[in-house]
Write an enzyme that holds these catalytic residues in place. Structure first.
Site, PDB file in Angstrom:
ATOM      1  N   LYS A 266       0.841  -1.205   0.000  1.00 41.04           N
ATOM      2  CA  LYS A 266       0.000   0.000   0.000  1.00 41.04           C
ATOM      3  C   LYS A 266       0.881   1.263   0.000  1.00 41.04           C
ATOM      4  O   LYS A 266       0.630   2.202  -0.747  1.00 41.04           O
ATOM      5  CB  LYS A 266      -0.935  -0.007   1.215  1.00 41.04           C
ATOM      6  CG  LYS A 266      -2.050  -1.037   1.100  1.00 41.04           C
ATOM      7  CD  LYS A 266      -2.879  -1.182   2.377  1.00 41.04           C
ATOM      8  CE  LYS A 266      -3.896  -2.318   2.216  1.00 41.04           C
ATOM      9  NZ  LYS A 266      -4.720  -2.558   3.413  1.00 41.04           N
TER      10      LYS A 266
ATOM     11  N   GLN B 257      -5.012  -1.306   9.663  1.00 39.81           N
ATOM     12  CA  GLN B 257      -4.902  -2.635   9.055  1.00 39.81           C
ATOM     13  C   GLN B 257      -5.515  -3.698   9.978  1.00 39.81           C
ATOM     14  O   GLN B 257      -5.251  -3.709  11.179  1.00 39.81           O
ATOM     15  CB  GLN B 257      -3.420  -2.941   8.758  1.00 39.81           C
ATOM     16  CG  GLN B 257      -3.182  -4.210   7.972  1.00 39.81           C
ATOM     17  CD  GLN B 257      -3.754  -4.188   6.559  1.00 39.81           C
ATOM     18  OE1 GLN B 257      -3.839  -3.135   5.919  1.00 39.81           O
ATOM     19  NE2 GLN B 257      -4.162  -5.338   6.068  1.00 39.81           N
TER      20      GLN B 257
ATOM     21  N   ASP C 138     -11.228   3.001   3.962  1.00 39.36           N
ATOM     22  CA  ASP C 138     -11.482   1.563   3.892  1.00 39.36           C
ATOM     23  C   ASP C 138     -12.980   1.266   3.832  1.00 39.36           C
ATOM     24  O   ASP C 138     -13.377   0.145   3.494  1.00 39.36           O
ATOM     25  CB  ASP C 138     -10.920   0.872   5.148  1.00 39.36           C
ATOM     26  CG  ASP C 138      -9.668   0.067   4.870  1.00 39.36           C
ATOM     27  OD1 ASP C 138      -9.468  -0.340   3.713  1.00 39.36           O
ATOM     28  OD2 ASP C 138      -8.905  -0.148   5.828  1.00 39.36           O
TER      29      ASP C 138
HETATM   30  N1  GUN Z   1      -7.233  -6.754   6.115  1.00 35.67           N
HETATM   31  C1  GUN Z   1      -7.605  -7.501   5.064  1.00 35.67           C
HETATM   32  N2  GUN Z   1      -8.116  -6.726   4.083  1.00 35.67           N
HETATM   33  C2  GUN Z   1      -8.069  -5.462   4.540  1.00 35.67           C
HETATM   34  C3  GUN Z   1      -8.451  -4.210   3.982  1.00 35.67           C
HETATM   35  O1  GUN Z   1      -8.964  -4.088   2.859  1.00 35.67           O
HETATM   36  N3  GUN Z   1      -8.224  -3.138   4.779  1.00 35.67           N
HETATM   37  C4  GUN Z   1      -7.699  -3.235   6.016  1.00 35.67           C
HETATM   38  N4  GUN Z   1      -7.547  -2.127   6.723  1.00 35.67           N
HETATM   39  N5  GUN Z   1      -7.338  -4.370   6.555  1.00 35.67           N
HETATM   40  C5  GUN Z   1      -7.523  -5.475   5.814  1.00 35.67           C
END
Ligand code: GUN
Length: 281
Positions: free
Chosen positions: A50, A94, A117
């Site tokens: 990311k 996350q 998100d």
């Molecule tokens: N863990 C697995 N997929 C995601 C996501 O799309 N965003 C976040 N913040 N954590 C995750």
């Protein structure tokens, strides 16, 4: 039949290029805060990709690495600071969080306007109410873009979503419903799952079990979207047995190179949208 491969990497590259050009026209850079609590190895890999993607398009990503034993109060006070910081347009925590932290409480304290998100209850509910201002979670949004790339008319198609997670299964099902698909959500208690899957014109596999979807689950000519990322002793595998889908489906997303790159592209897009909205507020 040999299915066409729905190339998420290629599609995501185009989206990222366009975003890069748009961002370059602004004096300021959009800012994204990425918070990782603890040291889940998969999460560490995800946040690194990311960060890299942000750098490439001109988003200023600030990463906050917190120890496994961080208290809920410490995490909430960081979020509070970031909510107030005008240089931060998006905040991403996350998941999964260490088990002593209350995930719902943490996500609820992110400003909905910075929740790129789409996990805050306001944004999660926004899909159900078709609120255009709400942020759509990145993986479901990326899945819809992949479906869009097939140029198939979605209205009236039978869609089956395997898995009912808050992050993928549920929001994807609602987005498909909003596109006039007839949607079935299946899960671990579903009876005769294979027969239901065989009714699907669009089959979305989001169960987290390697090669769970086999040829006998796939209707000939179906569009198959594989959300799985399963690390096995035979390498990275999707939730779909790829060779089986290739033999009977019309389209299949590869793993890696399908949904994954689209999730990241949608995070960048949501962050840019948050930046634009905050310029005008
Ligand atoms: N863990 C697995 N997929 C995601 C996501 O799309 N965003 C976040 N913040 N954590 C995750």
């Amino acid at each position: 039949m040999t299915a066409q491969i729905l190339d998420g990497r290629n599609l995501a590259t185009g989206i990222r290029q366009q975003l890069k050009e748009k961002i370059a026209q602004h004096r300021q850079k959009p800012g994204l805060a990425v918070i990782l609590a603890g040291n889940n190895p998969a999460s560490e890999i995800y946040i690194r990709s990311k960060q890299k993607a942000c750098r490439e398009v001109g988003i200023n990503a600030q990463t906050f690495l917190l120890p496994e034993n961080v208290t809920e109060q410490e995490l909430l006070s960081l979020i509070e600071q970031l909510n107030l910081n005008p240089e931060i347009n998006g905040i991403l925590v996350q998941l999964p969080l260490p088990t002593h932290l209350n995930e719902k409480n943490i996500l609820e304290n992110i400003s909905p306007q910075k929740d790129v998100d789409g996990f805050h209850p306001y944004n999660a509910g926004g899909i159900l109410q078709k609120r255009p201002e709400a942020f759509t979670p990145c993986t479901p949004k990326g899945i819809l873009r992949l479906l869009d790339a097939t140029r198939c008319k979605l209205s009236g198609l039978n869609a089956v979503v395997v898995g009912r997670s808050q992050i993928v299964g549920m929001p994807t099902a609602h987005l498909l419903l909003n596109h006039n698909c007839t949607v079935t959500i299946t899960h671990s208690h579903t009876r005769d799952l294979k027969a239901l899957c065989r009714t699907a014109d669009i089959l979305v596999a989001a169960v987290g079990k390697a090669e769970f979807i086999t040829q006998d689950c796939i209707k000939p000519g179906a569009i198959v979207i594989d959300v799985g990322i399963n690390r096995t002793e035979h390498g990275l595998k999707g939730d779909v047995k790829f060779a089986d889908a290739l033999a009977v489906a019309s389209y299949i997303t590869p793993v890696p190179g399908g949904v994954g790159p689209m999730t990241i592209a949608m995070l960048l897009e949501n962050t840019y949208e948050a930046f634009l909205k905050q310029q005008h507020s």
